[in-house]
Write a protein that holds these residues in place. Structure first.
Motif, mmCIF file in Angstrom:
data_model
loop_
_atom_site.group_PDB
_atom_site.id
_atom_site.type_symbol
_atom_site.label_atom_id
_atom_site.label_comp_id
_atom_site.label_asym_id
_atom_site.label_seq_id
_atom_site.Cartn_x
_atom_site.Cartn_y
_atom_site.Cartn_z
ATOM 1 N N UNK A 171 0.825 -1.200 0.000
ATOM 2 C CA UNK A 171 0.000 0.000 0.000
ATOM 3 C C UNK A 171 0.861 1.253 0.000
ATOM 4 N N UNK A 172 0.423 2.241 -0.769
ATOM 5 C CA UNK A 172 1.030 3.566 -0.795
ATOM 6 C C UNK A 172 0.052 4.575 -0.217
ATOM 7 N N UNK A 173 0.585 5.596 0.426
ATOM 8 C CA UNK A 173 -0.234 6.697 0.920
ATOM 9 C C UNK A 173 0.147 7.970 0.178
ATOM 10 N N UNK A 174 -0.814 8.516 -0.539
ATOM 11 C CA UNK A 174 -0.630 9.789 -1.237
ATOM 12 C C UNK A 174 -1.481 10.844 -0.541
ATOM 13 N N UNK A 175 -0.866 11.961 -0.195
ATOM 14 C CA UNK A 175 -1.575 13.084 0.413
ATOM 15 C C UNK A 175 -1.530 14.245 -0.571
ATOM 16 N N UNK A 176 -2.706 14.744 -0.930
ATOM 17 C CA UNK A 176 -2.817 15.867 -1.858
ATOM 18 C C UNK A 176 -3.475 17.017 -1.109
ATOM 19 N N UNK A 177 -2.775 18.127 -1.003
ATOM 20 C CA UNK A 177 -3.326 19.295 -0.328
ATOM 21 C C UNK A 177 -3.568 20.403 -1.347
ATOM 22 N N UNK A 178 -4.826 20.800 -1.464
ATOM 23 C CA UNK A 178 -5.217 21.896 -2.353
ATOM 24 C C UNK A 178 -5.677 23.057 -1.477
ATOM 25 N N UNK A 180 -6.229 27.271 -1.947
ATOM 26 C CA UNK A 180 -6.145 28.409 -2.851
ATOM 27 C C UNK A 180 -5.633 27.972 -4.211
ATOM 28 N N UNK A 181 -4.568 28.638 -4.688
ATOM 29 C CA UNK A 181 -4.026 28.295 -6.006
ATOM 30 C C UNK A 181 -2.811 27.380 -5.910
ATOM 31 N N UNK A 182 -2.660 26.666 -4.776
ATOM 32 C CA UNK A 182 -1.531 25.754 -4.609
ATOM 33 C C UNK A 182 -2.004 24.306 -4.556
ATOM 34 N N UNK A 183 -1.148 23.408 -5.035
ATOM 35 C CA UNK A 183 -1.380 21.966 -4.946
ATOM 36 C C UNK A 183 -0.068 21.334 -4.484
ATOM 37 N N UNK A 184 -0.102 20.632 -3.345
ATOM 38 C CA UNK A 184 1.092 20.024 -2.766
ATOM 39 C C UNK A 184 0.839 18.537 -2.576
ATOM 40 N N UNK A 185 1.852 17.721 -2.869
ATOM 41 C CA UNK A 185 1.669 16.269 -2.872
ATOM 42 C C UNK A 185 2.799 15.588 -2.106
ATOM 43 N N UNK A 186 2.418 14.634 -1.236
ATOM 44 C CA UNK A 186 3.362 13.747 -0.569
ATOM 45 C C UNK A 186 3.037 12.308 -0.956
ATOM 46 N N UNK A 187 4.061 11.476 -1.101
ATOM 47 C CA UNK A 187 3.880 10.043 -1.315
ATOM 48 C C UNK A 187 4.708 9.311 -0.265
ATOM 49 N N UNK A 188 4.024 8.557 0.585
ATOM 50 C CA UNK A 188 4.683 7.803 1.659
ATOM 51 C C UNK A 188 5.618 8.683 2.489
ATOM 52 N N UNK A 189 5.164 9.894 2.768
ATOM 53 C CA UNK A 189 5.920 10.804 3.619
ATOM 54 C C UNK A 189 6.902 11.697 2.902
ATOM 55 N N UNK A 190 7.174 11.441 1.622
ATOM 56 C CA UNK A 190 8.093 12.280 0.856
ATOM 57 C C UNK A 190 7.323 13.409 0.174
ATOM 58 N N UNK A 191 7.826 14.623 0.286
ATOM 59 C CA UNK A 191 7.283 15.725 -0.496
ATOM 60 C C UNK A 191 7.703 15.513 -1.949
ATOM 61 N N UNK A 192 6.737 15.248 -2.836
ATOM 62 C CA UNK A 192 7.082 14.894 -4.212
ATOM 63 C C UNK A 192 6.731 15.975 -5.227
ATOM 64 N N UNK A 193 5.868 16.931 -4.861
ATOM 65 C CA UNK A 193 5.577 18.025 -5.781
ATOM 66 C C UNK A 193 4.859 19.141 -5.042
ATOM 67 N N UNK A 194 5.061 20.361 -5.517
ATOM 68 C CA UNK A 194 4.411 21.524 -4.925
ATOM 69 C C UNK A 194 4.236 22.571 -6.013
ATOM 70 N N UNK A 195 2.986 22.800 -6.401
ATOM 71 C CA UNK A 195 2.686 23.764 -7.448
ATOM 72 C C UNK A 195 1.973 24.984 -6.902
ATOM 73 N N UNK A 196 2.086 26.083 -7.624
ATOM 74 C CA UNK A 196 1.429 27.328 -7.218
ATOM 75 C C UNK A 196 0.905 28.033 -8.467
ATOM 76 N N UNK A 197 0.146 29.095 -8.255
ATOM 77 C CA UNK A 197 -0.438 29.865 -9.360
ATOM 78 C C UNK A 197 -1.279 28.980 -10.280
ATOM 79 N N UNK A 198 -2.006 28.044 -9.681
ATOM 80 C CA UNK A 198 -2.905 27.211 -10.474
ATOM 81 C C UNK A 198 -3.990 28.073 -11.108
ATOM 82 N N UNK A 199 -4.362 27.733 -12.327
ATOM 83 C CA UNK A 199 -5.415 28.471 -13.019
ATOM 84 C C UNK A 199 -6.804 28.096 -12.519
ATOM 85 N N UNK A 200 -6.879 27.132 -11.611
ATOM 86 C CA UNK A 200 -8.165 26.684 -11.076
ATOM 87 C C UNK A 200 -7.967 26.322 -9.612
ATOM 88 N N UNK A 201 -8.968 26.581 -8.776
ATOM 89 C CA UNK A 201 -8.827 26.312 -7.341
ATOM 90 C C UNK A 201 -10.018 25.562 -6.765
#
Length: 226
Positions: A171-178, A180-201
């Motif tokens: 099993x994997x655990x993915x955490x997606x935090x949205x 405002x205009x940011x999207x941040x993602x962790x996979x199994x405790x690792x910070x794997x991506x962090x976006x900002x200035x999304x065109x949609x919220x």
């Protein structure tokens, strides 16, 4: 890598409530609160199921390809997803801020995809939407003039890590935090991506059927303060 793992739990605490106390998007019994969009079923005499409930889990069968979409729209939330490839690993994804159905290739809804493809978990794919990350030239894979979310544009934004996924079958655990205009993602405790200035919220949440069988045992959503 070790420092990222240690920081992830602290970041979750600082950002808000414990995701374990979130409301589940899946009741463990049926697909209440969701609807499927499977293009291949449009003209089928006997429509095939791409998403089923099995042994208390929500299962994407992979074929026919399409999406399982929440009836409700969401904004400012943390989504905790526990998933695994049931057999041969392959492709799947969680789409956030989903809106117009079949906007790309008459298949994919307008959205920001958080990739679950084996060995690529945490990539962003922009689908008729867009967002920014640090090191855009390197992680977008080409010049700024080609960035975007439409056909022919550079839609992929590579993740930050390799090796964050557990061995196939675990099993994997993915955490997606949205927020405002940011999207941040962790996979199994690792910070794997962090976006900002999304065109949609804001938008629906969708799961993919994209060729491989994937089991989901948790889809918990916690609302965040804007």
């Amino acid at each position: 890598m070790r420092s990222i793992r240690l920081l992830a739990p602290l970041l979750l605490i600082l950002c808000g409530s414990d995701p374990a106390r979130g409301d589940s998007l899946f009741n463990g019994v049926d697909l209440t609160g969701w609807h499927a969009d499977i293009p291949a079923n449009d003209d089928a005499d006997e429509p095939a199921e791409s998403f089923v409930v099995r042994n208390g889990m929500l299962v994407s069968l992979g074929e026919p390809r399409g999406h399982l979409i929440t009836d409700a729209s969401h904004r400012d939330y943390r989504l905790v997803v526990e998933y695994r490839f049931a057999g041969e690993p392959g492709n799947c994804g969680v789409l956030v801020h989903s809106s117009t159905p079949r906007a790309l290739y008459k298949m994919f809804p307008a959205s920001i995809e958080v990739q679950m493809m084996h060995e690529n978990a945490g990539d962003f794919w922009c689908i008729h939407e867009d967002l920014a990350v640090p090191d855009m030239l390197e992680r977008r894979g080409g010049p700024k003039g080609k960035w975007g979310g439409k056909k022919g544009e550079l839609r992929r934004i590579k993740n930050l890590t390799d090796g964050s996924e557990n061995p196939v079958g675990e099993w994997n655990t993915m955490v997606i935090e949205c927020r405002g205009d940011t999207v941040t993602v962790w996979v199994n405790g690792d910070l794997v991506n962090a976006g900002h200035d999304s065109t949609v919220s804001e938008g629906q949440i969708a799961l993919q059927a994209e060729g491989s069988e994937v089991e989901f045992r948790k889809l918990d959503l916690t609302r965040l303060e804007p």
